[in-house]
Enzyme design. Structure first.
Site, PDB file in Angstrom:
ATOM      1  N   ARG A   1       0.719  -1.144   0.010  1.00 47.86           N
ATOM      2  CA  ARG A   1      -0.170   0.050  -0.316  1.00 47.86           C
ATOM      3  C   ARG A   1       0.709   1.504  -0.201  1.00 47.86           C
ATOM      4  NH1 ARG A   1      -3.383   3.110   4.048  1.00 47.86           N
ATOM      5  NH2 ARG A   1      -5.190   3.897   2.962  1.00 47.86           N
ATOM      6  N   HIS A   2       0.973   2.364  -0.591  1.00 47.21           N
ATOM      7  CA  HIS A   2       1.160   3.561  -0.493  1.00 47.21           C
ATOM      8  C   HIS A   2       1.455   4.006   0.555  1.00 47.21           C
ATOM      9  CE1 HIS A   2      -2.547   5.656   0.361  1.00 47.21           C
ATOM     10  NE2 HIS A   2      -3.148   4.903  -0.639  1.00 47.21           N
TER      11      HIS A   2
ATOM     12  N   HIS B   1      -2.999   0.469  -3.425  1.00 43.52           N
ATOM     13  CA  HIS B   1      -3.746   1.005  -2.375  1.00 43.52           C
ATOM     14  C   HIS B   1      -4.347  -0.506  -1.067  1.00 43.52           C
ATOM     15  CE1 HIS B   1      -4.806   4.138  -5.344  1.00 43.52           C
ATOM     16  NE2 HIS B   1      -4.574   3.493  -6.405  1.00 43.52           N
TER      17      HIS B   1
END
Length: 624
Positions: free
Chosen positions: A365-366, A551
């Protein structure tokens, strides 16, 4: 060669023939090798056996530098042996695992006795004589125990050698330098300052306490025998990176190198403009030839892995090591070479290859996004009336990349916060230290995801080499996006202009135009599954990790298709995604024997930290 050089080597050869051990040079000359290349081969292999030197010459038959009069560089180190060395090596392993690699990990535990110096190939034997003479003169005065005192600073941790033992060791170094100057006509600079055995150097300040705790577990009073060891290195590659070859490679083009497991390759990081993505230009230590090679067939090696040990002199012999056979090292046989260390066995190499060859997918995930901290109105907080960006808080990024439609498009495509960038770099550093190799990178088109991929690659020094393939198919579930349309992302050309190394040639599974606003959960799951199928099929032979940056939802929807699991219920899926933190990771490995993928522990730990609320000093003053 010039006539003068030929005469010089002829004189050297005649002089060496008169010495007690002409057996190393004679066979090489008998095979037809010129004297200057034979002496060069002997120096490069530590003057151990004629067979090693002849093998070196055969391997270097196409070496363009074979006739160059470039000598080796030599240095003298005092090295601990026995139980103390075991404890030091244990510290090396734990410190690297817990606190990342630092400069001390590049070299074995040692006390430097003199700086690196050059010596002509035909005079190397005189260095061995200098070592023996200096050792014999110091042997009876050498301390039975060398006291070591732990010293720590913000960038250095190590043991200092103090008092009279340090003076005796320095006297030995000066004697060696003097003898080497007289016998081999070398300029040797002995170490006359504080003697030290480095444990850690140039580490991150926040690792200091952990390193100190690990160092205190070392008892400097452990039984130890001290050995002076003479090493050499190729002076041409001092500032190069050293790579160790893991797998065999047969060249497909004339400008490529032949690779064998265990080879070492010297790579100049500043001379890689001609190399395409995934390739490097290097010089083989085994052959001396220069060419292209696939970087994912190698791993980073330590600086000292290519050094050659020539001769040693042991001062103090521990009681359990006092009984030795005639062929083994002792203080009476310090002119004898040490037996060469055995190379990694074929079976262990094959085992390593079997482990690494398994394809793996790391879904990440970012990092922390700026609107996650400052809310939906974040853009209004950092925009001037005339539409320019400014930084109202340190957690806002320093700047924003240019977009053709202006700053307004950042509202639904926010960047990482400053802390988010720091998170990505920490994760990249940890992934690098874990030993994984990133073979390819795929990212959601969201700016925060492309930024995350860039900063992770930056810690691997791959941001200019590995292109980021933007895959809209792994973007967030569009039902969760604000508004009735999908966000306007930066174009690939805008990303290029903003210094993101994105691929312009990659054809995504789902073009941007295929993203529909407020799509159904089933459509979203299908989109991610189809995208992962293409991502994996795009990298069928990649040796290493396929990095997928997306995400929080991607950790579920991008791994379930690989694992052959059905989608979660929509409500359960929503609950799960809320618990996934920034830089959360899922790691899948391919099991080729069973034809399936497995979910395994990620290569690094999670990143946990607390919140830090805003502070206004004026309100604080007025309130008090």
């Amino acid at each position: 060669m010039a006539a003068g050089e030929t005469q010089l080597y002829a004189k050297v050869f005649n002089k060496l023939k008169g010495r007690s051990n002409p057996s190393l040079l004679d066979p090489l000359l008998g095979m037809g090798f010129p004297a200057h290349t034979a002496l060069k081969a002997l120096a490069a292999t530590g003057r151990k056996t004629a067979e090693e030197a002849s093998n070196w010459l055969r391997c270097h038959c196409n070496d363009p530098s074979l006739d160059d009069p470039i000598p080796q560089e030599y240095a003298l180190f005092l090295c601990p042996m026995g139980p103390l060395l075991d404890k030091l090596q244990e510290f090396w392993r734990k410190s690297r695992r817990q606190c990342a690699k630092n400069r001390a990990h590049e070299v074995f535990p040692h006390i430097t006795l003199c700086d690196f110096f050059t010596c002509e190939d035909q005079k190397v034997e005189y260095l061995y004589e200098a070592l023996k003479r200096a050792g014999d003169r110091t042997l009876h005065a050498f301390p039975s125990a060398v006291p070591l005192v732990l010293h720590s600073s913000i960038s250095y941790l190590g043991f200092f050698v103090n008092d009279s033992p340090a003076d005796i060791i320095r006297e030995f170094a000066v004697m060696f330098a003097t003898e080497a100057s007289i016998l081999a006509d070398c300029t040797v600079k002995p170490c006359t300052k504080q003697l030290h055995l480095t444990l850690a150097h140039k580490f991150y300040p926040h690792h200091q306490r952990t390193l100190e705790q690990l160092a205190r577990a070392i008892n400097p009073g452990h039984s130890c025998q001290w050995t002076a060891a003479l090493y050499s290195r190729d002076m041409r590659f001092v500032h190069y990176q050293t790579l160790r070859v893991l797998f065999q490679y047969k060249p497909q083009n004339v400008d490529e190198l032949t690779l064998s497991p265990g080879d070492y390759i010297f790579v100049d990081p500043t001379q890689q403009e001609e190399a395409s993505e995934g390739w490097v230009i290097g010089i083989s230590q085994r052959t001396g030839c220069r060419g292209f090679l696939p970087e994912n067939y190698t791993e980073r090696a330590s600086e000292c892995d290519t050094w050659v040990r020539h001769r040693t002199y042991t001062f103090s012999v521990a009681p359990d090591l006092s009984s030795r056979k005639d062929g083994e090292l002792s203080s009476r046989r310090n002119g004898e070479p040490n037996p060469p260390s055995s190379s990694r066995s074929l079976s262990s190499l094959q085992s390593l290859q079997a482990t690494i060859v398994r394809r793996s997918v790391l879904v990440v995930r970012h990092g922390e996004r700026v609107d996650q901290i400052f809310g939906k109105s974040w853009l209004q907080q950092c925009t001037t009336p005339d539409g320019r960006y400014y930084r109202p808080d340190l957690n806002f990024p320093r700047s924003l990349p240019k977009r053709s439609r202006g700053i307004k498009d950042f509202e639904n495509d926010p960047p990482l916060s400053s802390c988010g960038i720091f998170q990505c770099r920490m994760a990249g550093e940890a992934l690098l230290d874990s030993g994984i190799r990133i073979a390819s990178v795929f990212s959601s088109p969201a700016l925060r995801c492309v930024q995350t991929a860039k900063h992770i690659l930056g810690e691997f020094k791959l941001e200019k080499k590995v292109k980021i393939r933007v895959e809209p198919g792994i973007f967030e579930w569009t039902k969760w996006e604000a508004g009735k349309t999908t966000p306007t992302f930066m174009t690939l050309e805008e990303m290029k202009e903003a210094d993101f190394n994105v691929s312009l040639d990659y054809r995504p599974a789902f073009p941007l135009a295929s993203l529909l606003p407020a799509e159904s959960y089933d459509d979203y799951v299908h989109r991610c599954a189809a995208s992962m199928e293409q991502i994996v099929s795009t990298c069928p032979q990649d040796v290493g990790v396929i990095l997928v940056v997306g995400h929080g939802s991607a950790l579920d929807t991008c791994t379930r298709p690989l694992l052959g699991l059905p989608p979660l219920d929509c409500a359960d899926f929503a609950q799960l995604v809320r618990k996934i933190p920034s830089l959360g990771m899922c790691f899948c490995k391919e099991n080729k024997e069973e034809g399936k993928w497995e979910l395994v522990n990620p290569p690094v730990k999670t990143l946990t930290h607390g919140s830090n609320s805003a502070f206004n000093w004026r309100n604080w003053i007025q309130g008090n």
